[in-house]
Design a protein around this motif. Sequence first.
Motif, mmCIF file in Angstrom:
data_model
loop_
_atom_site.group_PDB
_atom_site.id
_atom_site.type_symbol
_atom_site.label_atom_id
_atom_site.label_comp_id
_atom_site.label_asym_id
_atom_site.label_seq_id
_atom_site.Cartn_x
_atom_site.Cartn_y
_atom_site.Cartn_z
ATOM 1 N N HIS A 131 -11.682 -1.812 3.992
ATOM 2 C CA HIS A 131 -11.623 -1.918 2.531
ATOM 3 C C HIS A 131 -12.509 -3.017 1.971
ATOM 4 C CE1 HIS A 131 -9.437 1.187 0.572
ATOM 5 N NE2 HIS A 131 -8.790 1.347 1.709
ATOM 6 N N HIS A 179 -10.937 6.527 7.392
ATOM 7 C CA HIS A 179 -9.512 6.335 7.693
ATOM 8 C C HIS A 179 -9.073 7.250 8.834
ATOM 9 C CE1 HIS A 179 -7.276 3.536 5.186
ATOM 10 N NE2 HIS A 179 -8.122 3.778 4.200
ATOM 11 N N HIS A 182 0.854 -1.197 0.000
ATOM 12 C CA HIS A 182 0.000 0.000 0.000
ATOM 13 C C HIS A 182 0.883 1.238 0.000
ATOM 14 C CE1 HIS A 182 -3.197 2.807 1.326
ATOM 15 N NE2 HIS A 182 -3.999 1.952 0.746
ATOM 16 N N HIS A 208 -14.782 6.658 2.462
ATOM 17 C CA HIS A 208 -13.466 6.028 2.609
ATOM 18 C C HIS A 208 -12.424 6.882 3.346
ATOM 19 C CE1 HIS A 208 -9.311 5.521 1.123
ATOM 20 N NE2 HIS A 208 -9.516 4.304 1.566
ATOM 21 N N HIS A 264 -4.827 6.049 -5.470
ATOM 22 C CA HIS A 264 -5.709 7.052 -4.877
ATOM 23 C C HIS A 264 -5.927 8.198 -5.852
ATOM 24 C CE1 HIS A 264 -4.341 5.042 -1.061
ATOM 25 N NE2 HIS A 264 -5.654 4.971 -0.995
ATOM 26 N N PHE A 279 -7.872 -2.028 8.806
ATOM 27 C CA PHE A 279 -7.783 -1.524 7.429
ATOM 28 C C PHE A 279 -8.522 -2.448 6.463
ATOM 29 C CE2 PHE A 279 -5.840 -1.884 3.257
ATOM 30 C CZ PHE A 279 -5.625 -0.585 2.839
ATOM 31 N N PHE A 313 -6.700 11.913 4.462
ATOM 32 C CA PHE A 313 -5.944 10.694 4.192
ATOM 33 C C PHE A 313 -5.182 10.860 2.873
ATOM 34 C CE2 PHE A 313 -5.968 6.298 2.392
ATOM 35 C CZ PHE A 313 -5.218 5.683 3.377
ATOM 36 N N HIS A 371 -7.816 -1.822 -5.105
ATOM 37 C CA HIS A 371 -8.014 -2.302 -3.741
ATOM 38 C C HIS A 371 -8.728 -3.655 -3.710
ATOM 39 C CE1 HIS A 371 -6.780 1.791 -2.520
ATOM 40 N NE2 HIS A 371 -6.491 1.238 -1.357
HETATM 41 CU CU LIG Z 1 -8.065 3.003 2.252
#
Ligand SMILES: [Cu+2]
Length: 514
Positions: free
Chosen positions: A248, A217, A48, A213, A82, A244, A445, A91
């Motif tokens: 997800h 986070h 990640h 999302h 992202h 996490f 995030f 993801h």
């Molecule tokens: Cu995430």
Amino acid sequence: MVYVRKSVWANGGGFSDPILFWYAKGVEALQKKPMSDKTGWRFMAAVHGIDKALWQQYGYYTPGEAMPPQSEQDLFWNQCQHQTWYFIPWHRGYVWSIEGLVREEIIKQGGPADWAMPYWNYSDSQNPQARMLPPAFASKTLPDNSPNPLYVAQRYGLGTVPIVLPAKDVTLEALLQPRFTGTGAGALSGFGGLKTGFSHSGQVSGRLENHPHNIVHVDVGGEAANGDPGLMSDPDTAGLDPIFWLHHANIDRLWSVWTRNPNHQNPTDPAWLNGPMDRKFVVPTVDGTNYFYTPAEMLDSTAAPLNYIYDEEQSSADTVMMVAAKAAPQAGVEGKAMADGKKAELVGANASTIKLVGAGAKTSVKLDQALGNQMAQGFKAMRGFATSTTPPADGAPKPADQVLLNLENIRADKDAAVVDVYVNLPAGENPEDRLDLLAGTIGFFGVRKASLPDQPHGGMGISEVFDITRIVECLEASGALSTDNLNIDLIPRKAVSEDAGITVERISIYRQEQ
Ligand SMILES: [Cu+2]
């Protein structure tokens, strides 16, 4: 076999649920593997993102320890997608990968061979506990009093114990987005984000990525009293926190929910289906081989190699909907959007960069006089039509413009802020009492990383687009709309310190014909 992913709350959210007990045992085994093992916990978190300084500070990395070969780091690490239309499919492959690794360890220890990753449905309004961090993650010990591998000390939330997500942070307006891909340039970013290449750190978040999302986070990670971010607050540490993966799995489930609507269509653009061209997605598998994948291979979770389904998809009604959705003609909403997508037009912008420190910041967006009036006229015409008893000779007026609030190039030195954005909040009023004026919320995030000058976008930060049509329509109807300007308030959940370095380069209003 098709594995069934179940709700974390299906059996109380604690260790009396064998799925959670065995998750802890599987995670523990992966955590014991060295950093150099690509089927281990820390290697997978680094897929990640990894920031060695932060990892070292929190005790997840020791300088001098054996690392994977550089070629393997280059292939796998810092891969998360992202601010891109790849956020959702990347993801999916990533969660599937660790699900297999955890299951393998569970089977080795004599656990259930059909174990699947649970999901945290924090938006379930039928369950009063839904928004609470499930007890299996909050407890410091397992039932036998040994340390709980699912417990993380660097999980600060918004300061409450237990951690409870605010209700307004887990709403699902994203599911109402008719199009997967946004059009950009001031317009909405779609359910899934904007068309980009490989985007480890990009610019504009898709609607699902923004809300819930990003916000979840930060609501879970938060920051310590000394300002250190929680693991979940920063993409370079988030994968280290066992919650996490349940977060997800839920985001992934929401993709399935969105797709089951027969009016919704995933992208058919080959650049998405077969992308990205500039760097391939790859995750480790149980037997140590590398699995390269494209979004096209992520479309059907019930097909090999994914082989999973969500418990709610097992009901027959949903199955009928899925079949109907799959049988929908190829030229659905997505195709139509390409043909008649209208450009968004700038109506006005504020004068200069805003610095966000302390309890909040304010700015005024000056509107172009003619465009502002035109916008207001559109709402007036609609209102006149709706309340009139005699139909007008020239038929129904065309729908009023969509009004879009853009926060451009949001930058920060730290990721742990959650900031609410209000339109025309009257002075002295409690924002919590005026949720009708809440345009949207930003979870920071990934903003730190997107602000670094060495990133692909040269430290442009991230941008957010909120649909404020309803707010402006109500302001107009109640006579509270000035066509000269709109006032925007940025209100953080917690006072922001100077060293968080939060700035917003420009705040602008766009209109778009519907
Ligand atoms: Cu995430």
